[in-house]
Design an enzyme around this catalytic site. Structure first.
Site, PDB file in Angstrom:
ATOM      1  N   HIS A  17       0.848  -1.122   0.765  1.00 23.72           N
ATOM      2  CA  HIS A  17       0.072  -0.238   0.199  1.00 23.72           C
ATOM      3  C   HIS A  17       1.016   1.197   0.391  1.00 23.72           C
ATOM      4  O   HIS A  17       0.637   2.115  -1.054  1.00 23.72           O
ATOM      5  CB  HIS A  17      -0.841   0.450   1.449  1.00 23.72           C
ATOM      6  N   LYS A  41     -17.339  -5.882   7.024  1.00 24.63           N
ATOM      7  CA  LYS A  41     -16.210  -6.768   7.210  1.00 24.63           C
ATOM      8  C   LYS A  41     -15.441  -6.814   8.986  1.00 24.63           C
ATOM      9  O   LYS A  41     -15.317  -6.021   9.548  1.00 24.63           O
ATOM     10  CB  LYS A  41     -15.176  -6.061   6.400  1.00 24.63           C
ATOM     11  N   SER A 128      -3.249  -7.601   3.308  1.00 23.44           N
ATOM     12  CA  SER A 128      -3.426  -6.948   4.391  1.00 23.44           C
ATOM     13  C   SER A 128      -3.465  -8.766   4.715  1.00 23.44           C
ATOM     14  O   SER A 128      -3.518  -8.960   5.816  1.00 23.44           O
ATOM     15  CB  SER A 128      -4.070  -6.532   4.343  1.00 23.44           C
TER      16      SER A 128
HETATM   17  P1  ADP Z   1      -9.626  -3.898  -0.323  1.00 25.36           P
HETATM   18  O1  ADP Z   1     -10.416  -4.039   0.657  1.00 25.36           O
HETATM   19  O2  ADP Z   1     -10.178  -2.369  -1.401  1.00 25.36           O
HETATM   20  O3  ADP Z   1      -9.517  -4.849  -1.745  1.00 25.36           O
HETATM   21  P2  ADP Z   1      -7.358  -3.423   0.317  1.00 25.36           P
HETATM   22  O4  ADP Z   1      -7.074  -2.347   1.571  1.00 25.36           O
HETATM   23  O5  ADP Z   1      -6.583  -4.969  -0.065  1.00 25.36           O
HETATM   24  O6  ADP Z   1      -8.441  -3.198  -0.290  1.00 25.36           O
HETATM   25  O7  ADP Z   1      -6.567  -3.079  -1.269  1.00 25.36           O
HETATM   26  C1  ADP Z   1      -6.269  -1.351  -1.620  1.00 25.36           C
HETATM   27  C2  ADP Z   1      -5.807  -1.703  -2.633  1.00 25.36           C
HETATM   28  O8  ADP Z   1      -5.011  -0.975  -2.830  1.00 25.36           O
HETATM   29  C3  ADP Z   1      -6.433  -2.217  -3.511  1.00 25.36           C
HETATM   30  O9  ADP Z   1      -6.881  -1.248  -4.906  1.00 25.36           O
HETATM   31  C4  ADP Z   1      -5.319  -3.685  -3.602  1.00 25.36           C
HETATM   32  O10 ADP Z   1      -5.775  -4.358  -4.965  1.00 25.36           O
HETATM   33  C5  ADP Z   1      -4.100  -2.514  -3.276  1.00 25.36           C
HETATM   34  N1  ADP Z   1      -3.138  -3.255  -2.859  1.00 25.36           N
HETATM   35  C6  ADP Z   1      -2.959  -4.480  -1.908  1.00 25.36           C
HETATM   36  N2  ADP Z   1      -1.947  -4.800  -1.737  1.00 25.36           N
HETATM   37  C7  ADP Z   1      -0.926  -4.405  -2.721  1.00 25.36           C
HETATM   38  C8  ADP Z   1       0.395  -4.365  -3.221  1.00 25.36           C
HETATM   39  N3  ADP Z   1       0.849  -5.510  -2.815  1.00 25.36           N
HETATM   40  N4  ADP Z   1       0.567  -3.994  -4.301  1.00 25.36           N
HETATM   41  C9  ADP Z   1      -0.236  -2.756  -5.073  1.00 25.36           C
HETATM   42  N5  ADP Z   1      -1.019  -3.059  -4.530  1.00 25.36           N
HETATM   43  C10 ADP Z   1      -1.742  -3.329  -3.429  1.00 25.36           C
END
Ligand code: ADP
Length: 161
Positions: A17, A41, A128
């Site tokens: 992130h 969630k 995450s």
């Molecule tokens: P959500 O519940 O909306 O998927 P996340 O917190 O899991 O929220 O992810 C938020 C954004 O960050 C999403 O667009 C996801 O694809 C991106 N993301 C998460 N982990 C990574 C990573 N390791 N590299 C690039 N983008 C990421």
């Protein structure tokens, strides 16, 4: 002025992130990291904890702010006057879902565009969910999250290291 939102659950914020935040902050004028208040969630960290953790990590970025939102993303974007959505793409598995959401948001509001940043190679496997899974078993998460979060994450599982 190009104002963008990077929405997500950030439960917790990972180095993947952070990579997207730092890179997109260079592309847009203003970036809001939008933490989704998704009561359905079951989150490990409360909304307030997630917001304050991201604030802690983005203090050095002058054009980045952190806020929480609930409801429809496009509605919140109208409220804050943002027109760009930033999302990260890891593997093909992200693609189909992200495409649907991006197209739906564009239909809801044609002024809204989604920009996808491809993940940096070293974080392509990182989520995450993986962090929580590893941490719950006492696994090493030091390569996945900012250093100051490690103890706070273990503490949620009553693990002291
Ligand atoms: P959500 O519940 O909306 O998927 P996340 O917190 O899991 O929220 O992810 C938020 C954004 O960050 C999403 O667009 C996801 O694809 C991106 N993301 C998460 N982990 C990574 C990573 N390791 N590299 C690039 N983008 C990421």
């Amino acid at each position: 002025m190009k104002k963008a939102i990077y929405p997500g659950s950030f439960d917790p914020l990972t180095l993947g992130h952070m990579d997207i935040i730092e890179r997109s902050a260079k592309i847009v004028d203003e970036l809001v990291v939008g933490v989704l208040n998704n009561s359905a969630k079951n989150s490990l960290f409360s909304l307030e904890e997630r917001v304050s953790m991201i604030k802690e990590m983005t203090e050095h970025l002058p054009n980045v702010t952190v806020a929480s939102f609930d409801g429809l993303l496009v509605d919140y974007m109208k409220e804050i006057d943002a027109t760009i959505i930033i999302r990260g793409l890891r593997a093909v598995t992200d693609f189909e879902y992200e495409l649907q959401i991006a197209q739906t948001n564009h239909v809801e509001n044609p002024d809204v565009e989604t920009i996808f940043l491809t993940t940096s190679l070293q974080y392509s496997y990182l989520s995450s969910t993986i962090v929580k899974e590893f941490a719950s078993y006492g696994g090493d998460i030091s390569k996945f999250v900012p250093g100051q979060f490690i103890d706070r994450i273990y503490a949620k599982y009553n693990i002291t290291k």
